[in-house]
Design a protein around this motif. Structure first.
Motif, PDB file in Angstrom:
ATOM      1  N   SER A 147      34.860  44.795  42.513  1.00 46.64           N
ATOM      2  CA  SER A 147      33.899  43.700  42.497  1.00 46.64           C
ATOM      3  C   SER A 147      34.610  42.369  42.409  1.00 46.64           C
ATOM      4  CB  SER A 147      32.966  43.850  41.290  1.00 46.64           C
ATOM      5  OG  SER A 147      32.095  42.746  41.210  1.00 46.64           O
ATOM      6  N   GLU A 148      33.974  41.366  42.979  1.00 46.69           N
ATOM      7  CA  GLU A 148      34.366  39.979  42.758  1.00 46.69           C
ATOM      8  C   GLU A 148      33.851  39.575  41.382  1.00 46.69           C
ATOM      9  OE1 GLU A 148      33.747  37.409  46.763  1.00 46.69           O
ATOM     10  OE2 GLU A 148      32.326  37.102  45.126  1.00 46.69           O
ATOM     11  N   ALA A 149      34.287  38.444  40.882  1.00 43.65           N
ATOM     12  CA  ALA A 149      33.661  37.883  39.689  1.00 43.65           C
ATOM     13  C   ALA A 149      33.735  36.373  39.804  1.00 43.65           C
ATOM     14  CB  ALA A 149      34.383  38.346  38.436  1.00 43.65           C
ATOM     15  N   ALA A 150      32.834  35.692  39.108  1.00 46.35           N
ATOM     16  CA  ALA A 150      32.911  34.235  39.062  1.00 46.35           C
ATOM     17  C   ALA A 150      34.194  33.836  38.333  1.00 46.35           C
ATOM     18  CB  ALA A 150      31.687  33.672  38.357  1.00 46.35           C
ATOM     19  N   HIS A 151      34.655  32.635  38.568  1.00 47.29           N
ATOM     20  CA  HIS A 151      35.930  32.173  38.048  1.00 47.29           C
ATOM     21  C   HIS A 151      36.006  32.288  36.531  1.00 47.29           C
ATOM     22  CE1 HIS A 151      39.735  30.324  38.453  1.00 47.29           C
ATOM     23  NE2 HIS A 151      39.396  29.060  38.340  1.00 47.29           N
ATOM     24  N   GLY A 152      36.956  33.050  36.049  1.00 46.63           N
ATOM     25  CA  GLY A 152      37.145  33.171  34.606  1.00 46.63           C
ATOM     26  C   GLY A 152      36.358  34.296  33.964  1.00 46.63           C
ATOM     27  N   ARG A 153      35.462  34.898  34.700  1.00 46.80           N
ATOM     28  CA  ARG A 153      34.534  35.862  34.074  1.00 46.80           C
ATOM     29  C   ARG A 153      34.871  37.338  34.249  1.00 46.80           C
ATOM     30  NH1 ARG A 153      33.399  31.240  31.632  1.00 46.80           N
ATOM     31  NH2 ARG A 153      32.699  29.714  33.173  1.00 46.80           N
ATOM     32  N   PRO A 154      35.983  37.713  34.888  1.00 49.00           N
ATOM     33  CA  PRO A 154      36.262  39.152  35.001  1.00 49.00           C
ATOM     34  C   PRO A 154      36.150  39.948  33.705  1.00 49.00           C
ATOM     35  CG  PRO A 154      37.714  37.987  36.469  1.00 49.00           C
ATOM     36  CD  PRO A 154      36.947  36.938  35.703  1.00 49.00           C
ATOM     37  N   PRO A 155      36.612  39.422  32.553  1.00 51.67           N
ATOM     38  CA  PRO A 155      36.451  40.265  31.358  1.00 51.67           C
ATOM     39  C   PRO A 155      34.981  40.545  31.033  1.00 51.67           C
ATOM     40  CG  PRO A 155      38.045  38.521  30.949  1.00 51.67           C
ATOM     41  CD  PRO A 155      37.385  38.194  32.243  1.00 51.67           C
ATOM     42  N   ALA A 156      34.092  39.584  31.272  1.00 51.08           N
ATOM     43  CA  ALA A 156      32.665  39.816  31.010  1.00 51.08           C
ATOM     44  C   ALA A 156      32.102  40.804  32.019  1.00 51.08           C
ATOM     45  CB  ALA A 156      31.885  38.502  31.065  1.00 51.08           C
ATOM     46  N   VAL A 157      32.477  40.646  33.290  1.00 51.26           N
ATOM     47  CA  VAL A 157      32.014  41.577  34.322  1.00 51.26           C
ATOM     48  C   VAL A 157      32.543  42.975  34.020  1.00 51.26           C
ATOM     49  CG1 VAL A 157      32.106  42.140  36.784  1.00 51.26           C
ATOM     50  CG2 VAL A 157      31.797  39.774  36.073  1.00 51.26           C
ATOM     51  N   ALA A 158      33.805  43.056  33.605  1.00 51.82           N
ATOM     52  CA  ALA A 158      34.399  44.354  33.264  1.00 51.82           C
ATOM     53  C   ALA A 158      33.639  44.986  32.104  1.00 51.82           C
ATOM     54  CB  ALA A 158      35.870  44.183  32.910  1.00 51.82           C
ATOM     55  N   THR A 159      33.249  44.175  31.123  1.00 51.36           N
ATOM     56  CA  THR A 159      32.455  44.671  29.996  1.00 51.36           C
ATOM     57  C   THR A 159      31.166  45.275  30.522  1.00 51.36           C
ATOM     58  OG1 THR A 159      33.351  42.999  28.516  1.00 51.36           O
ATOM     59  CG2 THR A 159      31.271  44.003  27.870  1.00 51.36           C
ATOM     60  N   GLY A 160      30.480  44.541  31.405  1.00 51.04           N
ATOM     61  CA  GLY A 160      29.218  45.019  31.959  1.00 51.04           C
ATOM     62  C   GLY A 160      29.380  46.333  32.703  1.00 51.04           C
ATOM     63  N   ILE A 161      30.488  46.491  33.419  1.00 52.24           N
ATOM     64  CA  ILE A 161      30.710  47.721  34.184  1.00 52.24           C
ATOM     65  C   ILE A 161      31.104  48.859  33.252  1.00 52.24           C
ATOM     66  CG2 ILE A 161      32.105  48.844  35.963  1.00 52.24           C
ATOM     67  CD1 ILE A 161      32.347  46.169  37.368  1.00 52.24           C
ATOM     68  N   LYS A 162      32.004  48.586  32.307  1.00 57.94           N
ATOM     69  CA  LYS A 162      32.490  49.643  31.402  1.00 57.94           C
ATOM     70  C   LYS A 162      31.367  50.204  30.548  1.00 57.94           C
ATOM     71  CE  LYS A 162      35.824  52.093  29.439  1.00 57.94           C
ATOM     72  NZ  LYS A 162      36.867  52.893  30.085  1.00 57.94           N
ATOM     73  N   ARG A 163      30.432  49.364  30.140  1.00 62.01           N
ATOM     74  CA  ARG A 163      29.335  49.844  29.307  1.00 62.01           C
ATOM     75  C   ARG A 163      28.438  50.795  30.089  1.00 62.01           C
ATOM     76  NH1 ARG A 163      28.799  47.957  24.187  1.00 62.01           N
ATOM     77  NH2 ARG A 163      30.479  46.534  23.682  1.00 62.01           N
ATOM     78  N   VAL A 164      28.351  50.588  31.404  1.00 61.87           N
ATOM     79  CA  VAL A 164      27.546  51.488  32.233  1.00 61.87           C
ATOM     80  C   VAL A 164      28.323  52.762  32.552  1.00 61.87           C
ATOM     81  CG1 VAL A 164      26.338  51.747  34.441  1.00 61.87           C
ATOM     82  CG2 VAL A 164      26.259  49.571  33.247  1.00 61.87           C
ATOM     83  N   HIS A 165      29.646  52.624  32.779  1.00 62.40           N
ATOM     84  CA  HIS A 165      30.488  53.771  33.152  1.00 62.40           C
ATOM     85  C   HIS A 165      31.653  53.893  32.176  1.00 62.40           C
ATOM     86  CE1 HIS A 165      28.228  54.079  36.813  1.00 62.40           C
ATOM     87  NE2 HIS A 165      28.616  52.917  37.266  1.00 62.40           N
ATOM     88  N   PRO A 166      31.391  54.331  30.935  1.00 63.08           N
ATOM     89  CA  PRO A 166      32.450  54.337  29.919  1.00 63.08           C
ATOM     90  C   PRO A 166      33.596  55.303  30.218  1.00 63.08           C
ATOM     91  CG  PRO A 166      30.375  55.238  29.042  1.00 63.08           C
ATOM     92  CD  PRO A 166      30.083  54.757  30.406  1.00 63.08           C
ATOM     93  N   ASP A 167      33.369  56.255  31.124  1.00 65.23           N
ATOM     94  CA  ASP A 167      34.450  57.207  31.406  1.00 65.23           C
ATOM     95  C   ASP A 167      35.296  56.809  32.603  1.00 65.23           C
ATOM     96  OD1 ASP A 167      32.188  59.872  30.515  1.00 65.23           O
ATOM     97  OD2 ASP A 167      33.635  58.772  29.276  1.00 65.23           O
ATOM     98  N   ASN A 168      34.953  55.708  33.253  1.00 64.37           N
ATOM     99  CA  ASN A 168      35.752  55.256  34.389  1.00 64.37           C
ATOM    100  C   ASN A 168      36.893  54.380  33.906  1.00 64.37           C
ATOM    101  OD1 ASN A 168      33.464  56.339  35.725  1.00 64.37           O
ATOM    102  ND2 ASN A 168      33.905  55.064  37.494  1.00 64.37           N
ATOM    103  N   LEU A 169      37.889  54.213  34.773  1.00 63.46           N
ATOM    104  CA  LEU A 169      39.012  53.334  34.471  1.00 63.46           C
ATOM    105  C   LEU A 169      38.676  51.954  35.043  1.00 63.46           C
ATOM    106  CD1 LEU A 169      41.976  53.060  33.445  1.00 63.46           C
ATOM    107  CD2 LEU A 169      42.693  53.511  35.789  1.00 63.46           C
TER     108      LEU A 169
END
Lengths: 357, 249, 80
Positions: free
Chosen positions: B65-87
């Protein structure tokens, strides 16, 4: 329940399991409710470090294929505008609740409707639209937030529920009669790990010449489809009305009272209550402008929705406006007074047979 | 016939838009190698930043995924919470992470999110033509500090690893560089450790990679590597700043 | 016999591989590739110990290293 709590519970009923928020009055009841409710249903609740972080967490969960929601007001919604543009540009389904308060700037915490432009015309950059739903009772908040998730998934688009501090804080009986979602179909485009399939990419960047224009064309085509299919509105007493009030949310509640009074007084006043602010009920207003003699938009703003009323009426009829700004809520009395003032002018307008344009 | 080295299949073998000698190319290749070696293509989701690495999704053959400037950690949080077993990994540059994204990186670390951030630090803003970054060295010349960075006028550079070392919730913090094959292999080992930290749910991991930007440093590629070894490492020493394995947790 | 294949259109001529080769087996071409860049090439018959330092440094994944021996069969994943 309060309107705020109803919004939160409706989201849970609709299958939302990921809520990201930041405290701001007058929607703190949503974040407080979700902090308790989400763990109860095995969902995720995060109080993010800012409204910007919250909308980006929303982006992540939406990209991952989940039903997800955030909520805020005034300054917080302004912070989310970049996020909204990205969500629309990446075609990610999600729900954003805006409990409007007085502005601009820090403003106050009373109800307002001065975020209409921001919601409907797009506060973020680029050519995009979000579906905007405007409830006018706690029950309707519950119904529309539930529908918002279905609409978001149907069109892969962000959907905003535009409320206000009064609707958010008031308490009314509410029934969650729509069935709680227990199964949601998987989303083929979502990021789940490219196991046994080509990779999925979620992006809104199209730097190769011509591609972005093509993509924008697809978006505009989608928005046209939404305009054709998803308009919702309510008409009260408009059949023979000479004056049609146009109001949403709290102002629609006031308008209902006004219509009772004007009917008692023998005047023919009706109400068109938009339920979707985008797509706006243009056709309904165009139709009404053939018989009604005038319109009056009533808003808690300096005049935002009134512009769309004028555009829809196509200059055929006079469009009056009554508004209060800065957290002021109109009283039935004062709006009635301004209606009485213009009624003689309205009645004097001859009924000319309108040619269909 | 034995293959001693083949580019990983998780890398689309197409010419990249990166400049000759760009550190992004090396780091991306390493990430692709690890995903391929561990057979994790079906489990990995990446987040690309705004900056030169924005087109990472054209090169890595994984869900991304793309993310807005500076926000990858927040986007990563959003994805990890949905898929906790993914890397889940977020790839960021110095503007993305240390300027606009400073709140997100600190809070994501504080929450102990089980994600891995790969931080490509080349002390400059490459994509936008060579402006000063929060990690630009004192006296280093860029378009927005043309006389050289001065502490009085432009403030001090920010040391991210040292900063994050004070945040509980970080399980692995490491700074490495790309200046020679040994260091490149160390970078790969550090990223592997970050991924292992995540998979064992030990908490947040970040690997800061001192990386060259020859074009905007106005140097040839070999001098850029020397610049990292001799100058950058003075402000940003390599090392491990947090290691859950050493703390016995 | 080790074969080092350098894809001349992926290579951008960054030269990071040249000094890491202990045998000086890599040199710059004197022609441009399809993208107008001058790539490097592995000299014909030059020595290679299979250390893979060139491939480790390459930002463009342009290098592939194959040995003609079939003593072990590591498969295609290679050793990173």
């Amino acid at each position: 329940m309060t309107g705020n709590e109803a919004a939160a519970e409706a989201a849970v009923q609709a299958g939302c399991r990921f809520y990201y928020g930041y405290p701001i009055t007058p929607q703190n009841e949503i974040i407080n409710y979700m902090a308790v409710r989400m763990p109860q249903v095995g969902g995720t609740f995060i109080q993010a470090e800012s409204e910007i972080a919250a909308v980006n967490m929303l982006y992540g969960s939406a990209a991952a294929g989940a039903r997800t929601m955030t909520s805020s007001s005034g300054p917080g919604i302004s912070l989310k505008q970049e996020g909204l543009s990205y969500l629309a540009g990446s075609e990610l389904p999600c729900v954003i609740v805006n409990v409007q308060r007085g502005g601009p700037g820090l403003g106050d915490i009373s109800p307002s409707q001065s975020d209409y432009f921001q919601a409907v015309k797009g506060g973020g950059h680029g050519d995009y639209r979000i579906i905007v739903l405007a409830p006018s009772s706690v029950q309707e908040i519950a119904d529309l937030v539930y529908d918002a998730f279905d609409l978001a998934d149907k069109y892969r688009n962000p959907v905003m529920m535009l409320g206000d501090a009064q609707l958010g804080q008031m308490m009314e009986p509410v029934e969650f009669y729509k069935p709680a979602k227990t199964y949601l179909p998987p989303k083929k485009w979502a990021l789940t790990g490219a196991d046994g399939r080509p990779k999925n990419v979620i992006k809104s960047f199209y730097p190769v010449k011509g591609e972005l224009e093509k993509f924008n064309g697809r978006l505009q085509e989608k928005y046209r489809r939404i305009e054709e299919t998803e308009v919702r509105y309510e008409e009260i007493n408009t059949k023979d009305a000479e004056l049609v009030l146009v109001a949403y949310g709290t102002c629609a509640r006031i308008s209902r009272e006004i219509i009772k009074k004007t009917t008692e007084m023998g005047h023919r006043v009706g109400l068109l209550r938009p339920i979707t602010l985008w797509p706006f009920p243009k056709e309904a207003l165009k139709r009404l402008s053939q018989k009604a003699k005038a319109f009056m938009a009533i808003e808690m703003s300096a005049g935002q929705m009134v512009e769309d009323v004028k555009l829809s009426v196509l200059g055929r009829r006079e469009v009056y406006f009554y508004g209060r700004t800065g957290g002021g809520v109109p009283s039935t009395k004062e709006v009635l007074k301004s209606i009485i003032e213009v009624l003689p002018k309205i009645k004097a307008v001859g009924s000319v047979e309108m040619i269909e344009i | 016939m034995e293959t001693l080295y083949a580019p990983p299949k998780t890398l689309h073998r197409i010419p990249t838009h990166y400049c000759p000698g760009c550190g992004h190319g090396i780091v991306q290749r390493l990430i692709a190698e690890i995903i391929y070696e561990w057979d994790m293509r079906g489990k990995t989701i990446g987040i690309a930043p705004v900056g030169c690495a924005v087109l990472a999704y054209n090169y890595l053959d994984i869900d991304i995924s793309e993310a807005a400037h500076g926000r990858p950690p927040a986007v990563a949080t959003g994805i990890k919470r949905v898929h906790p077993d993914n890397l889940i990994f977020a790839y960021q540059g110095d503007g993305d992470l240390a300027a606009i994204g400073l709140a997100e990186i600190i809070h994501t670390a504080a929450r102990g999110e089980n994600i891995t951030v790969i931080f490509n630090n080349n002390a400059i803003y490459g994509m936008t033509n060579g402006q000063m970054a929060p990690t630009t060295l004192v006296d280093q010349r860029t378009t927005t500090c043309p006389e050289g960075r001065s502490v009085d006028e432009h403030g001090h550079p920010i040391r991210i690893c040292e900063l994050l070392a004070t945040v509980d919730g970080c399980a692995y913090i490491s700074r490495v560089s790309l200046t020679n094959p040994k260091n490149v292999q160390k970078t790969k080992a550090a990223i592997k450790k970050g991924f292992r930290t995540q998979m064992r749910r030990k908490g947040f991991s970040i690997i800061e990679v001192l990386s060259p930007c020859p074009v905007y440093w106005r140097m040839n590629t070999l001098d850029s590597m020397k610049f990292i070894d001799e100058e950058m490492s003075q402000t940003y020493p390599s090392g491990i700043f947090k290691d859950w394995e050493k703390e016995g947790s | 016999m080790v074969m080092v294949k350098i894809d001349k259109n992926l290579c951008k001529g960054c030269e990071l591989c040249i000094p890491v080769c202990h045998y000086n087996s890599i040199e710059m071409c004197n022609t441009l590739n399809d993208y107008g860049l001058m790539p490097v090439y592995f000299k014909d018959g030059a020595s290679c110990s299979g250390c893979r330092h060139c491939a480790i440094m390459c930002p463009d994944a342009a290098i592939e290293i194959i040995t003609a021996q079939s003593t072990t069969n590591d498969g295609e994943r290679g050793r990173g």
